[in-house]
Scaffold this motif. Structure first.
Motif, short mmCIF file in Angstrom:
data_model
loop_
_atom_site.label_atom_id
_atom_site.label_comp_id
_atom_site.label_asym_id
_atom_site.label_seq_id
_atom_site.Cartn_x
_atom_site.Cartn_y
_atom_site.Cartn_z
N GLU A 179 53.88 117.60 8.53
CA GLU A 179 52.55 117.02 8.40
C GLU A 179 51.94 117.23 7.02
O GLU A 179 51.34 116.31 6.45
CB GLU A 179 51.64 117.60 9.48
N CYS A 228 54.16 114.60 4.56
CA CYS A 228 53.26 113.45 4.77
C CYS A 228 51.98 113.50 3.94
O CYS A 228 51.25 112.50 3.92
CB CYS A 228 52.90 113.36 6.26
N GLY A 256 51.87 110.36 8.78
CA GLY A 256 51.38 111.74 8.80
C GLY A 256 50.04 111.87 9.48
O GLY A 256 49.80 112.84 10.22
N LEU A 288 50.57 111.73 13.15
CA LEU A 288 51.04 113.04 13.63
C LEU A 288 49.90 114.05 13.70
O LEU A 288 49.86 114.89 14.61
CB LEU A 288 52.14 113.56 12.70
N PHE A 289 48.96 113.95 12.74
CA PHE A 289 47.79 114.83 12.80
C PHE A 289 46.96 114.55 14.04
O PHE A 289 46.46 115.47 14.70
CB PHE A 289 46.95 114.65 11.54
N ASN A 341 48.98 116.11 16.91
CA ASN A 341 48.91 117.57 16.94
C ASN A 341 47.52 118.06 17.32
O ASN A 341 47.37 119.12 17.94
CB ASN A 341 49.29 118.14 15.58
#
Length: 395
Positions: free
Chosen positions: A288, A292, A321, A324-325, A328
């Motif tokens: 991340e 990214c 990215g 993905l943040f 997460n």
């Protein structure tokens, strides 16, 4: 309690289940829409002429992203009819309910973008109406021109003023549309990963990264294959690369404040957060952040930004990215146990509601809507007008 009342009570119980894939995907769509609108406002509101060629396309992209986003929420409900409950109930708690704010924002913001786009493209619709080969096409373009067929200087000046007013109103709306999603998480005090006043600002900062990245991905494709000039504007790609780099810096600064306040200085929650980031160390730090965020940042401010291919890669990596943040933060935050140590596990399924296939279908809706809007709006002609008379781009 009689039988009918008992049955009503049982029927109203909602299963205790986590938010699935639909929710981070929804957050990504709304955030990228806000960023695309802000980039279009650089030209329409702030008068930055270098963004004029892409302002119209960016505005349409903002509209399509927001039009596709609510399909994630409908799928997450499991029963699509329950979407009516958002409009029918809960208004007595409006002042303290970020979800109720979202109901109004998701209605007002796309309508504003649509009207701004109609005002922006009105002169092009007038010309298409005048050259239409059928009565139906003529009526259609006349309707898209809002019934105003005048193209004199006074009418064009009024269009510009109206576009400016709509753009000024739209900026706080765009920020609010995605900011409220951060509010939804930030007010959940029981979740140590979410509970911070920085969450709305953090979501907005990362949204600017994903929206710019998505524009970097789409712009060379549409310019190369769907415009009369048939080539990519290399200067614009470099400009977007620098813009992406600055947005990444802002994002990193806000994430620094978020993590340094939460992990060292929070109460007992800091131990949970430390354990969480140790548990997700590889995917957070190496994927991340390093891959990214720092890799696109390095590309943006290096000689590699002169190459369209490298800029395209930077935009793609940065956009992924941010997704993905969102994953997460939304999914990862729900893995933190409430009453026991350790972390829960979440494995998305392939088929059905809230599945990987459902999210892919939502992306299909986005692509279909984008194709439809690109057919209905003369964005390519508007873009060509701003490029006319200049030497732009590279093969």
């Amino acid at each position: 309690m009689d039988f009918l009342q008992s049955l009503t009570t049982i029927a109203s119980i909602t299963p205790n289940r986590p938010w699935g894939l639909d929710v981070p995907n929804y957050f990504w769509f709304t955030g990228s829409s806000a960023a695309a609108f802000i980039i279009s406002s650089f030209a329409h509101v702030f008068g930055m002429r270098k963004y004029k060629p892409i302002a119209g396309f960016s505005l349409l992209l903002a509209f399509v992203l927001l039009a596709a986003a609510p399909f994630n929420l409908i799928d997450d409900l499991r029963q699509p009819g329950r979407i009516l409950n958002f409009f029918a109930y809960g208004w007595e708690n409006f002042l303290t309910s970020p979800m109720k704010w979202g109901v109004l924002l998701l209605l007002a913001y796309p309508l504003l973008i649509l009207f701004e786009a109609l005002v922006l493209y009105r002169p092009f619709f007038v010309r298409q109406a005048e050259s239409a080969r059928s009565a139906f096409a003529g009526r259609w373009f006349r309707m898209m021109a809002l019934g105003n067929m005048r193209t004199d200087e006074a009418s064009l000046a009024r269009d510009e003023r109206r576009g400016l007013i709509l753009g000024i109103i739209g900026i706080p709306l765009a920020l609010s549309v995605h900011g409220y999603t951060g509010y939804i998480l930030g007010v959940v005090h029981a979740n140590p990963l979410w509970s911070t006043p920085l969450m709305p600002i953090l979501f907005l900062a990362s949204a600017m990264v994903s929206g710019t990245g998505l524009l970097i991905i789409l712009l060379p494709l549409v310019q190369k294959f769907f415009t009369p000039m048939g080539r990519v504007d290399g200067d614009m790609m470099r400009e977007l690369a620098r813009l992406l780099g600055w947005f990444i810096i802002i994002d990193l600064v806000i994430r620094f404040f978020w993590l340094t306040f939460a992990m060292p200085f929070a109460g007992e929650e800091r131990f949970v957060l430390q354990a969480f980031f140790q548990h997700h160390f590889f995917d957070v730090v190496y994927i991340e952040y390093l891959l990214c965020l720092f890799v696109p940042l390095a590309i943006a401010f290096s000689p590699l930004a002169r190459r369209t291919g490298w800029v395209f890669a930077a935009g793609l990596i940065a956009a992924v990215g941010v997704w993905l943040f969102r994953w997460n933060t939304v999914i990862g935050g729900q893995t933190i146990g409430r009453t026991a140590t350790g972390f829960l596990e979440y494995s998305p399924h392939w088929f059905g509601q809230g599945s990987i296939t459902a999210v892919m279908a939502n992306w299909g809706v986005f692509i279909a809507l984008l194709a439809l809007v690109m057919v209905l709006f003369p964005w390519d002609k508007e873009m060509a007008v701003h490029y006319k008379g200049g030497s732009h781009g590279e093969k």
